[in-house]
Design a protein around this motif. Structure first.
Motif, PDB file in Angstrom:
ATOM      1  N   LYS A  17       0.828  -1.208   0.000  1.00 33.47           N
ATOM      2  CA  LYS A  17       0.000   0.000   0.000  1.00 33.47           C
ATOM      3  C   LYS A  17       0.864   1.261   0.000  1.00 33.47           C
ATOM      4  CE  LYS A  17      -3.644   0.188   2.615  1.00 33.47           C
ATOM      5  NZ  LYS A  17      -4.543   0.073   3.776  1.00 33.47           N
ATOM      6  N   TYR A  20       2.367   1.520  -3.401  1.00 38.98           N
ATOM      7  CA  TYR A  20       1.326   1.940  -4.349  1.00 38.98           C
ATOM      8  C   TYR A  20       1.112   3.450  -4.295  1.00 38.98           C
ATOM      9  CZ  TYR A  20      -3.403   2.622  -6.192  1.00 38.98           C
ATOM     10  OH  TYR A  20      -4.492   3.078  -6.881  1.00 38.98           O
ATOM     11  N   GLN A  52      -8.598   5.288  -8.830  1.00 40.25           N
ATOM     12  CA  GLN A  52      -8.822   5.527  -7.396  1.00 40.25           C
ATOM     13  C   GLN A  52     -10.322   5.541  -7.079  1.00 40.25           C
ATOM     14  OE1 GLN A  52      -5.776   5.339  -6.218  1.00 40.25           O
ATOM     15  NE2 GLN A  52      -5.125   5.606  -8.348  1.00 40.25           N
ATOM     16  N   VAL A 137      -5.294   4.399   0.443  1.00 42.03           N
ATOM     17  CA  VAL A 137      -4.369   3.804   1.414  1.00 42.03           C
ATOM     18  C   VAL A 137      -4.928   3.899   2.825  1.00 42.03           C
ATOM     19  CG1 VAL A 137      -2.071   4.051   2.430  1.00 42.03           C
ATOM     20  CG2 VAL A 137      -2.362   4.217  -0.040  1.00 42.03           C
ATOM     21  N   THR A 140      -8.674   1.504   3.082  1.00 41.39           N
ATOM     22  CA  THR A 140      -8.717   0.093   2.718  1.00 41.39           C
ATOM     23  C   THR A 140      -7.865  -0.715   3.685  1.00 41.39           C
ATOM     24  OG1 THR A 140      -6.869   0.412   1.181  1.00 41.39           O
ATOM     25  CG2 THR A 140      -9.096   0.586   0.285  1.00 41.39           C
ATOM     26  N   ASP A 145      -2.436  -0.597   8.818  1.00 39.75           N
ATOM     27  CA  ASP A 145      -1.635  -0.947   7.637  1.00 39.75           C
ATOM     28  C   ASP A 145      -0.533   0.068   7.368  1.00 39.75           C
ATOM     29  OD1 ASP A 145      -2.915  -3.279   7.176  1.00 39.75           O
ATOM     30  OD2 ASP A 145      -4.162  -2.563   5.525  1.00 39.75           O
TER      31      ASP A 145
END
Length: 440
Positions: A17, A20, A52, A137, A140, A145
């Protein structure tokens, strides 16, 4: 000793993530910047923006949450469009398309730069892509995360552990139905500010002290025994001050009033200085600011997505670099007032970096400049709060030492220790005696 992160399968998705987000940002801002890839800008940037939106809709993210970032930046978008449409050509002779529009009633010919409109529209799409990629980011996966991804990047232990402890003590990410995190402790911070407005400054000092002690207990538990005592001490200090920063940031002292941006620097900048002074690490203020930026990103508070982390990191870096010099100056408020102004200049780093990434024309730099003026005023006034805060903690350290001497039962014939001229000219960092190090 250095903490080695566990790079197992559970850390792969958080790391992906983070990668990304970096990749989307790099592509969105790189394609329009170079002549070889510029013709593809109207294919690549809208495609990234659409990606997105599809991800967020597939994750059942509300449409209002997708539209809200664009609405919050409506004045910036209008400013960009106005600059590029109405101002003269940036490069005369470059063959830009300019239309002459006759204004009704006044019979004026107004030149409209169509090529500039094209550039400004792409810039708006780039900003929206960055914001929605940051939202992807943030919303999700699991709430931790981003922290796990930063840990997998092997960032300094002081930052990683302090961020972990701060999020834990804040009660985790309490998300509302809109997916916006709401940290705990809002009522206590509001009560503290009300006492400050009444002239009762002792409550602010007591709040900081309580948070540092609370964080120090958490930093010294059994799970952190692998860390050295100096690092455990610094983690407790940074975590406690980051808790205070988070409480101050969620306050809405002037809700909906755009004429005083940066007014919270009155309380935030003294906390940066305190973090730099209390910790034994060279980068205590930078760590506290980084944590503040990550928490703000997780809450979805900023206007520019992940770039808003720079707004909190840069003042801490400026203070860490300049505070040792200010400490050697005479003990007056003016030195910390100028330090606050330097930190305020670093606070507009987000806007400057954004304009640089866009490759905008010189007139667009008026946007961050307009934000700078009220920030400089707040930074200058924060110097007076900083001096009071440092003196309050110095008196606290003296009181703690006096109590310890009384408990130890100092013998009458023992001479009192007289500080040397060097120690008077260059005082030691506060916190050496006030917040003892937990030994293994």
């Amino acid at each position: 000793m250095t903490r080695v992160p566990d790079l197992n399968g559970s850390a792969t998705f958080p790391l992906l993530k983070v990668v990304y987000l970096l990749a989307v940002t790099a592509v969105a801002f790189t394609v329009p910047a170079f002549a070889t890839t510029r013709p593809a800008r109207w294919f690549v940037v809208p495609a990234l923006l659409a990606l997105q939106i599809v991800i967020l809709l597939a994750w059942r993210f509300p449409i209002t949450g997708i539209v809200r970032p664009a609405w919050r930046l409506k004045w910036l978008f209008l400013f960009l469009l106005g600059c590029y449409i109405l101002l003269p050509e940036e490069n005369p002779g470059a063959g830009e398309l300019v239309l002459r529009w006759r204004v009704p009633l006044v019979d004026w010919l107004l030149p409209l730069n169509v090529t500039g409109l094209d550039r400004a529209a792409v810039m708006c799409l780039q900003i929206l892509t960055l914001l929605l990629a940051s939202t992807v980011v943030r919303v999700t996966g699991a709430g931790s995360d981003l922290v796990d991804g930063l840990r997998a990047l092997r960032l300094p232990d002081l930052l990683v552990y302090s961020l972990d402890h701060t999020l834990e003590l804040l009660g985790g990410a309490k998300k509302s139905r809109h997916g916006r995190a709401e940290p705990a402790g809002r009522g206590g911070a509001l009560s503290t500010v009300k006492r400050l407005l009444r002239g009762d400054t002792g409550g602010f000092v007591e709040t900081i002290r309580t948070n540092i002690e609370r964080a120090g207990e958490r930093a010294g538990d059994e799970s952190d025994r692998r860390l050295g005592p100096r690092l455990v001490h610094d983690i407790g200090i940074v975590t406690g001050i980051a808790l205070c920063m988070a409480s101050v940031k969620v306050l809405k002292l002037l809700p909906g009033l755009p004429f005083a941006p940066g007014h919270k620097a009155l309380l935030l900048f003294p906390l940066y200085v305190l973090a730099s002074r209390l910790t034994r690490s060279r980068w205590g203020g930078t760590a506290a600011g980084s944590i503040m930026g990550v928490i703000g990103f997780l809450q979805g508070d900023g206007r520019f997505g992940v770039l808003d982390i720079l707004r909190h990191l840069a003042p801490g870096l400026v203070i860490d670099l300049a505070e040792p010099l200010v400490r050697r100056l005479p003990a007056w408020a003016l030195g910390y007032c100028f330090l606050g102004m330097a930190a305020a200049a670093g606070r507009i780093t987000t806007e400057l970096v954004l304009v640089l990434l866009l490759g905008a024309r010189a007139e667009v730099y008026l946007f961050p400049t307009a934000v700078l003026v009220p920030n400089l005023a707040a930074g200058f006034l924060s110097g007076f709060v900083t001096v009071f805060l440092l003196r309050a903690f110095a008196r606290s350290a003296d009181n703690v030492n006096t109590e310890r001497d009384a408990q130890a039962g100092t013998k009458p014939h023992e001479p009192a220790e007289v500080p040397s001229k060097q120690s008077l000219a260059e005082p030691a960092k506060f916190g050496e005696s006030s917040y003892p190090i937990r030994q293994k």
